[in-house]
Design a protein around this motif. Structure first.
Motif, PDB file in Angstrom:
ATOM      1  N   ARG C 121     -12.699  22.993  53.959  1.00 19.40           N
ATOM      2  CA  ARG C 121     -13.847  22.104  54.170  1.00 19.40           C
ATOM      3  C   ARG C 121     -13.846  20.907  53.202  1.00 19.40           C
ATOM      4  O   ARG C 121     -13.849  19.759  53.661  1.00 19.40           O
ATOM      5  CB  ARG C 121     -15.138  22.926  54.047  1.00 19.40           C
ATOM      6  CG  ARG C 121     -16.385  22.133  54.332  1.00 19.40           C
ATOM      7  CD  ARG C 121     -16.517  21.813  55.807  1.00 19.40           C
ATOM      8  NE  ARG C 121     -17.625  20.915  56.033  1.00 19.40           N
ATOM      9  CZ  ARG C 121     -17.847  20.257  57.155  1.00 19.40           C
ATOM     10  NH1 ARG C 121     -17.009  20.412  58.161  1.00 19.40           N
ATOM     11  NH2 ARG C 121     -18.881  19.462  57.281  1.00 19.40           N
ATOM     12  N   ALA C 126     -12.536  19.928  57.320  1.00 16.63           N
ATOM     13  CA  ALA C 126     -12.793  20.828  58.451  1.00 16.63           C
ATOM     14  C   ALA C 126     -12.506  22.249  58.007  1.00 16.63           C
ATOM     15  O   ALA C 126     -11.628  22.483  57.187  1.00 16.63           O
ATOM     16  CB  ALA C 126     -11.916  20.466  59.641  1.00 16.63           C
ATOM     17  N   TYR C 127     -13.273  23.186  58.558  1.00 18.33           N
ATOM     18  CA  TYR C 127     -13.022  24.575  58.194  1.00 18.33           C
ATOM     19  C   TYR C 127     -11.689  25.070  58.770  1.00 18.33           C
ATOM     20  O   TYR C 127     -11.042  25.923  58.213  1.00 18.33           O
ATOM     21  CB  TYR C 127     -14.140  25.478  58.735  1.00 18.33           C
ATOM     22  CG  TYR C 127     -15.422  25.346  57.962  1.00 18.33           C
ATOM     23  CD1 TYR C 127     -15.497  25.825  56.654  1.00 18.33           C
ATOM     24  CD2 TYR C 127     -16.540  24.753  58.519  1.00 18.33           C
ATOM     25  CE1 TYR C 127     -16.664  25.707  55.932  1.00 18.33           C
ATOM     26  CE2 TYR C 127     -17.713  24.635  57.802  1.00 18.33           C
ATOM     27  CZ  TYR C 127     -17.778  25.121  56.511  1.00 18.33           C
ATOM     28  OH  TYR C 127     -18.933  25.005  55.797  1.00 18.33           O
TER      29      TYR C 127
ATOM     30  N   ARG D  54     -10.827  19.072  71.595  1.00 15.68           N
ATOM     31  CA  ARG D  54     -12.256  18.932  71.803  1.00 15.68           C
ATOM     32  C   ARG D  54     -12.550  18.647  73.262  1.00 15.68           C
ATOM     33  O   ARG D  54     -13.511  19.149  73.830  1.00 15.68           O
ATOM     34  CB  ARG D  54     -12.804  17.804  70.914  1.00 15.68           C
ATOM     35  CG  ARG D  54     -14.308  17.742  70.902  1.00 15.68           C
ATOM     36  CD  ARG D  54     -14.799  16.729  69.886  1.00 15.68           C
ATOM     37  NE  ARG D  54     -14.256  16.986  68.558  1.00 15.68           N
ATOM     38  CZ  ARG D  54     -13.713  16.060  67.776  1.00 15.68           C
ATOM     39  NH1 ARG D  54     -13.644  14.805  68.176  1.00 15.68           N
ATOM     40  NH2 ARG D  54     -13.234  16.382  66.598  1.00 15.68           N
ATOM     41  N   PRO D 120     -20.006  30.202  69.858  1.00 16.10           N
ATOM     42  CA  PRO D 120     -20.165  29.041  68.967  1.00 16.10           C
ATOM     43  C   PRO D 120     -19.051  28.948  67.919  1.00 16.10           C
ATOM     44  O   PRO D 120     -18.565  27.863  67.603  1.00 16.10           O
ATOM     45  CB  PRO D 120     -21.517  29.306  68.300  1.00 16.10           C
ATOM     46  CG  PRO D 120     -22.264  30.120  69.270  1.00 16.10           C
ATOM     47  CD  PRO D 120     -21.251  30.995  69.923  1.00 16.10           C
ATOM     48  N   LEU D 121     -18.627  30.116  67.421  1.00 15.79           N
ATOM     49  CA  LEU D 121     -17.564  30.131  66.419  1.00 15.79           C
ATOM     50  C   LEU D 121     -16.296  29.497  66.979  1.00 15.79           C
ATOM     51  O   LEU D 121     -15.645  28.663  66.338  1.00 15.79           O
ATOM     52  CB  LEU D 121     -17.291  31.581  66.011  1.00 15.79           C
ATOM     53  CG  LEU D 121     -16.439  31.755  64.774  1.00 15.79           C
ATOM     54  CD1 LEU D 121     -17.279  31.517  63.538  1.00 15.79           C
ATOM     55  CD2 LEU D 121     -15.833  33.133  64.739  1.00 15.79           C
ATOM     56  N   MET D 124     -16.575  25.812  67.546  1.00 24.06           N
ATOM     57  CA  MET D 124     -16.421  25.097  66.284  1.00 24.06           C
ATOM     58  C   MET D 124     -14.949  24.933  65.942  1.00 24.06           C
ATOM     59  O   MET D 124     -14.509  23.871  65.516  1.00 24.06           O
ATOM     60  CB  MET D 124     -17.116  25.874  65.177  1.00 24.06           C
ATOM     61  CG  MET D 124     -18.139  25.075  64.430  1.00 24.06           C
ATOM     62  SD  MET D 124     -19.299  26.186  63.635  1.00 24.06           S
ATOM     63  CE  MET D 124     -18.288  26.928  62.383  1.00 24.06           C
ATOM     64  N   GLN D 125     -14.187  26.015  66.142  1.00 18.30           N
ATOM     65  CA  GLN D 125     -12.746  25.964  65.880  1.00 18.30           C
ATOM     66  C   GLN D 125     -12.069  24.887  66.697  1.00 18.30           C
ATOM     67  O   GLN D 125     -11.088  24.293  66.273  1.00 18.30           O
ATOM     68  CB  GLN D 125     -12.112  27.298  66.240  1.00 18.30           C
ATOM     69  CG  GLN D 125     -11.939  28.238  65.073  1.00 18.30           C
ATOM     70  CD  GLN D 125     -10.999  29.358  65.439  1.00 18.30           C
ATOM     71  OE1 GLN D 125     -10.837  29.697  66.608  1.00 18.30           O
ATOM     72  NE2 GLN D 125     -10.371  29.933  64.446  1.00 18.30           N
ATOM     73  N   GLY D 127     -13.515  22.219  67.600  1.00 15.56           N
ATOM     74  CA  GLY D 127     -14.004  20.899  67.217  1.00 15.56           C
ATOM     75  C   GLY D 127     -15.211  20.372  67.978  1.00 15.56           C
ATOM     76  O   GLY D 127     -15.504  19.180  67.921  1.00 15.56           O
ATOM     77  N   ASP D 129     -19.157  19.565  68.666  1.00 19.90           N
ATOM     78  CA  ASP D 129     -20.252  19.323  67.729  1.00 19.90           C
ATOM     79  C   ASP D 129     -21.464  20.181  68.078  1.00 19.90           C
ATOM     80  O   ASP D 129     -21.503  20.853  69.121  1.00 19.90           O
ATOM     81  CB  ASP D 129     -20.635  17.851  67.688  1.00 19.90           C
ATOM     82  CG  ASP D 129     -21.051  17.338  69.042  1.00 19.90           C
ATOM     83  OD1 ASP D 129     -21.672  18.120  69.797  1.00 19.90           O
ATOM     84  OD2 ASP D 129     -20.746  16.183  69.354  1.00 19.90           O
ATOM     85  N   GLY D 130     -22.477  20.148  67.211  1.00 18.82           N
ATOM     86  CA  GLY D 130     -23.620  21.040  67.306  1.00 18.82           C
ATOM     87  C   GLY D 130     -24.313  21.044  68.655  1.00 18.82           C
ATOM     88  O   GLY D 130     -24.547  22.096  69.259  1.00 18.82           O
ATOM     89  N   ILE D 133     -22.355  22.607  71.367  1.00 17.16           N
ATOM     90  CA  ILE D 133     -22.255  24.051  71.199  1.00 17.16           C
ATOM     91  C   ILE D 133     -23.490  24.741  71.769  1.00 17.16           C
ATOM     92  O   ILE D 133     -23.378  25.746  72.482  1.00 17.16           O
ATOM     93  CB  ILE D 133     -22.063  24.410  69.712  1.00 17.16           C
ATOM     94  CG1 ILE D 133     -20.665  23.986  69.265  1.00 17.16           C
ATOM     95  CG2 ILE D 133     -22.244  25.903  69.491  1.00 17.16           C
ATOM     96  CD1 ILE D 133     -20.387  24.220  67.801  1.00 17.16           C
TER      97      ILE D 133
END
Ligand code: HEM
Ligand SMILES: Nc1ncnc2c1ncn2[C@@H]1O[C@H](COP(=O)(O)OP(=O)(O)OP(=O)(O)O)[C@@H](O)[C@H]1O
Ligand SMILES: Nc1ncnc2c1ncn2[C@@H]1O[C@H](COP(=O)(O)OP(=O)(O)OP(=O)(O)O)[C@@H](O)[C@H]1O
Ligand SMILES: [Mg+2]
Ligand SMILES: [Mg+2]
Lengths: 206, 227, 252, 227, 206
Positions: C121, C126-127, D54, D120-121, D124-125, D127, D129-130, D133
């Motif tokens: 991060r 980025a994670y 994405r 959601p996990l 996120m991986q 890419g 966005d909120g 998601i």
């Protein structure tokens, strides 16, 4: 010929039997007795080499069956609680495949003959899944008519059979024994087979 | 004599499995349908930009092929297990690994080969050019048998377990990854002007490796599962 | 010498002999692990120069991250060696060791992923990125999870151990292949330039020592935990034998 | 009396299926890990470029959800069919469609819900966005129960299958497609500034429709299959 | 009470039987005979409403069972060739679920009691898939001890059972008949049950 030495069988926490010893010679029939859950099926599967024993060994002509494997299997026919036939295939196809899988080519009319002897005339070409319970069992048993194996291991072969079919099977086993074959079977029904040497082992007693 | 009887046995194993599949056409066709649908879905999900589609095409086709092949794995041994024919197969007087190889071959012919045959059509839809399509075809031809071989080990290990279908994927998918990477990577590498020779050799080597080790592992797994 | 060695191995390949022996070893390794861990973390927090990041909290992560990543791979190799021995020579003790190793291996894999993600991060923004190392570590986690899932899906402990053992061996053939294929896959695209640059600066000896000591601490921890776990497994799998029953009844 | 006994029956059906799955602790988790692995496969196939990932993320997650649901649905009735408990269920003194609904609910709780929770996990991986998601989560929440319900009809029909396997694929897969298109399309449409309202309404309507018709169709299909 | 009228059953090309008529009153036992494939299982499944008859009808208290369905099912227990128990669940759980699925709540100790009567002491908590063939059958039969249904339809209930278990089951059926229940069963084995009214129908004769 077949020798069982100090065999022990453990399932989960239960020790089914221990220190089991016997030998079986050509021309002998072994009737395995015992109440439900005594370990008959487990013993038969161990003798076939499907299950590894907890201790002890099974010998065929003096050698451990685990090291023989293919050679031992060549002389063995096993019939378990399950029939081992494919529901989608007809009786005829089932037998044809089961014989060619063991590496032999049996002529078609011989297979048909076996099916007729087991009272399946007119049912040869139906997919076996539509057959009745007893008819399915008969298809599985018809294998005994076309193999040339010496050791037969039969787990409750008489289930689901009607009186007529039981007679046919009894005669078949008697003939096999007379021809110097070996047979081990279990049954809860009262069945008398006409043979020279009949051994009995009761697993419930152990 | 023993040689030819082994041949007879392994051939009749193959014939048996093909016949069984033909009796219930559902199995073959669902795999194919699934493959077609997964791939056709992508233009809908991603949008119709041609360059983007062309970029992800080999990857999408490969992932779809991999998943479709896996879908059918669950039943490779479980039917035989439930009706007792697997017991009988274990008691045949032949090396189990050879019989297993026949079964896997049947599985590939039924679920792998149709995908390979239909992939050019899909690749065209996604905008790949002729050369890329041929290359993709070759990678699938080399890769899908290896998928079936590895999958067989997973199917044998999960025999008789509830939820087997999902468990298989958990065991097998991580092992599929090299095939996926080199299969999908070949076209990309070609497009980047680096050539795909190396990718194809590695896929070939991988096929050889699985051809040697997978049947034996599967046979061992079957004996363990039936104990 | 060779003969004597093999006798010792035979002796300890019996669960009955191994059980008390393991019991004696556990405290030693446990304490060693604790002491080394403290030393390693001390170096990490107070001795090593903050070359990698301004924030110490982030920076100390590397002292856990790298040894954990090492352990995750070592443990898999050892686990599959045990599994192989168990399959070929049918040695029960070896089976149990493989079973006991898996959760710890998975734990270190998860730790490496987690610390890596935490660190990614601030340094990459980025994670998670689909980098070769990260991806192959993720796959390793899947392999561990597969091993454990298969184990828990089978009721009979003997069958469970043998089936998952076979899986571990098959996986072991594949692990190097996965590792290199993922590397190659990624170098075909643009690389991540952040990492090599920072590895250069890692040469400060205190950093190296800190990591080595923590790696050693992780080793000791692994041995202690695995021995503990294997003792539980022995009791469970041998519970119908007389020696376990005597042991249990003498304790209660 | 009859009311409460129906409640007891349908609850114990649910409990039964959940217990069966819990017997194998792995069973619940594997669906989840399967989902996780499938989603992780896509970057391996198409390459690690973030913008591209994405773009395809919603489609990928949706395909993976469909797969997970399909893989586990195959066994929804077949286990019960093979051990004879399905016969017994057909002979229970309660409307079969209610019991079927319990079974489907159990299936969704075990394989659909965990997947929704963990999506959601994965998003996120890849890419996302909120906002995207959250939207994805809603579409999955609406779509996956519908997948389970439709799949149940297919699973029931497949039980007594003889030759017409093509029918099932033709029947079930096309019904999956609208769900996939609207599910995966919602995020896309939102990103394009068109809003996702329409997509969500359609998904909701689809769920209602399947909730009403699927259990009855499934019950009928079961009676036909068992004849 | 139960009436079968002009029943005809056809499977594929085979007509198994035709114009079958009989009635069964409370306190009566019907023993269905017939050789393998005669159509016993098919008849039983038709009586339960699992299979639709080719023609004719089955009436319960004067009404066609197809229109009754749930009400009819409430008074019915069927035991087929398959045991209908889940291998992953224990015997105890199987019985508990099977009773609550039919909408009744049976106290735990009553279930345990039933299992003990069937000789499954010490096996209550094992997943039934590890039980022996006969033990599985016993679990299925234990259902008869906890239901309050009036019509029992039993397809070869004695298969796989040992002598002791057969005796238990015979006594159980006799008690059910005495309590004005109805029972229809098939068996190939020679089993004598001590009841007032014993009807017999031989399907092979038809
Ligand atoms: C989830 C994220 C991450 C994972 C899974 C991961 C995984 C690994 C693995 C498997 C290793 C040992 C492999 C080897 O020695 O080649 C390793 C080493 C290392 N990682 Fe990470 N890593 C992550 C994130 C990071 C980040 C963000 C950084 C710093 C920018 C980092 C820096 C390092 C360094 C410096 C090493 C030691 C390299 C060496 O031994 O030469 N890692 N990591
Ligand atoms: N995991 C386990 N834990 C405890 N007992 C077990 C376990 N697995 C199997 N058993 C027991 O092992 C025995 C297996 O018996 P087996 O099937 O060999 O009996 P059988 O003599 O063939 O009986 P039947 O006449 O009913 O066919 C059963 O008593 C069963 O309860
Ligand atoms: N599609 C079909 N075509 C022809 N015959 C069929 C078809 N389906 C079933 N049958 C026949 O219908 C009969 C079904 O018999 P059923 O199972 O009722 O017999 P049963 O009296 O219970 O026998 P068993 O004593 O063996 O259990 C069998 O003879 C079977 O061969
Ligand atoms: Mg038995
Ligand atoms: Mg019948």
């Amino acid at each position: 010929m077949l020798e069982v030495r100090e065999l022990e069988c453990v399932r989960g926490d239960h020790r089914l039997f221990k220190g089991l010893n016997f030998t079986l010679q050509p021309g002998e029939l072994l009737h395995l007795r015992g109440k439900n859950g005594a370990g008959k099926t487990s013993l038969l599967r161990t003798i076939c080499g499907l299950t590894a024993p907890a201790s002890g060994e099974v010998l065929w002509k003096g050698e451990n069956i685990r090291s023989l494997r293919d050679e031992y299997n060549r002389g063995l026919t096993f019939l378990g609680h399950l029939n081992g036939i494919k529901g989608e295939l007809s009786a005829l196809e089932n037998l044809r495949i089961s014989s060619s899988l063991s590496g032999e080519k049996i002529p078609e009319n011989q297979i048909l003959d076996a099916l007729h002897k087991m009272g399946l005339k007119g049912r040869e070409d139906l997919p076996t899944k539509v057959l009745s319970q007893g008819q399915k069992r008969r298809v599985a048993l018809a294998r005994l008519l076309i193999t040339k194996t010496t050791l037969w291991v039969l787990d409750e072969p008489f289930t689901a059979l009607d009186v007529h079919a039981i007679d046919v099977l009894k005669a078949l086993i008697a003939r096999h024994i007379q021809a110097k074959g070996l047979t081990i079977l279990t049954t809860h029904q009262h069945v008398e087979i006409d043979v020279g040497v009949l051994k009995e082992i009761d697993l419930s007693a152990a | 004599m023993s040689e030819s009887s082994l041949l007879l046995a392994s051939r009749s194993m193959l014939v048996r499995d093909l016949t069984l599949a033909m009796r219930r056409k559902a199995d073959v066709l669902t795999t194919l349908f699934f493959f077609l649908i997964v791939v056709s879905l992508f233009p809908l999900g991603v949008g119709p930009q041609m360059e983007m589609l062309r970029g992800i095409a080999p990857g999408v086709i490969w992932v779809a092929a991999l998943l479709a092949s896996m879908l059918s794995l669950g039943r490779l041994f479980s039917d035989d297990y439930q009706d007792g024919t697997l017991e009988q197969i274990l008691l045949e007087p032949h090396p189990l690994s050879v019989l297993v190889l026949s079964k896997v071959l049947a599985h590939w012919l039924l679920s792998g080969l149709p995908l390979v045959i239909f992939s050019p059509l899909l690749a065209m839809q996604l905008g790949l050019d002729g050369e890329a399509i041929v290359l993709l075809l070759i990678t699938l031809m080399l890769g899908t048998p290896a998928l079936s071989l590895i999958g067989a080990v997973g199917a044998a290990l999960t025999l008789g377990l509830r939820g087997g279908g999902v468990l298989i994927s958990l065991l097998v998918l991580p092992l599929y990854i090299p095939i996926l990477i080199f299969g999908a990577g070949a076209v990309e590498s070609q497009n980047a002007g680096l050539g795909a020779q190396a990718h194809l050799s590695i896929l070939g080597a991988f096929l050889m490796l699985t051809l040697v080790f997978a049947p034996i592992s599967t046979a061992t797994a079957l004996r363990i599962s039936m104990d | 010498m060779g003969f004597k060695n093999s006798v010792i191995w035979l002796y300890f390949s019996s669960p009955r002999n191994f059980y008390p022996f393991a019991g004696k070893l556990i405290p030693w390794f446990g304490w060693l692990a604790a002491v080394l861990m403290i030393i390693g973390l001390y170096i990490g927090f107070f001795v090593a120069p903050p070359v990698l990041s301004d924030q110490k909290e982030y920076y100390v992560i590397i002292f856990i991250h790298v040894p954990a990543a090492w352990m995750s791979m070592f443990i898999y190799i050892i686990m599959s060696l045990y599994a192989f021995i168990a399959l070929v020579w049918n040695i029960k003790m070896s089976e149990m060791m493989a079973t006991a190793l898996a959760p710890t291996g998975a734990m270190f894999t998860f730790l490496a992923l987690w610390t890596g993600a935490l660190w990614g991060r601030p340094s990459w923004g980025a994670y998670w990125v689909w980098d070769a190392r990260l991806t192959s570590e993720l796959i390793l986690l899947f392999l561990y999870i597969g091993f454990m899932s298969l184990q828990s899906a089978i009721d009979d402990p003997r069958r469970a151990a043998r089936a998952s053992g076979l899986l571990a061996v098959v996986g072991a053939i594949n692990v190097p292949i996965i590792y290199f294929s993922v590397r190659w896959w990624n170098t075909l695209h643009q690389g991540f330039s952040v990492q090599p640059a920072q590895t250069q600066q890692l040469m400060d000896p205190s950093i190296k020592w800190g990591m080595l000591i923590l790696a050693l601490a992780f080793w000791m921890y692994t041995i202690a935990v695995v021995l503990y776990r294997v003792r539980t497994i022995i009791l469970e799998r041998e519970r119908q034998t007389t020696w376990v029953q005597e042991l249990v009844s003498s304790k209660s």
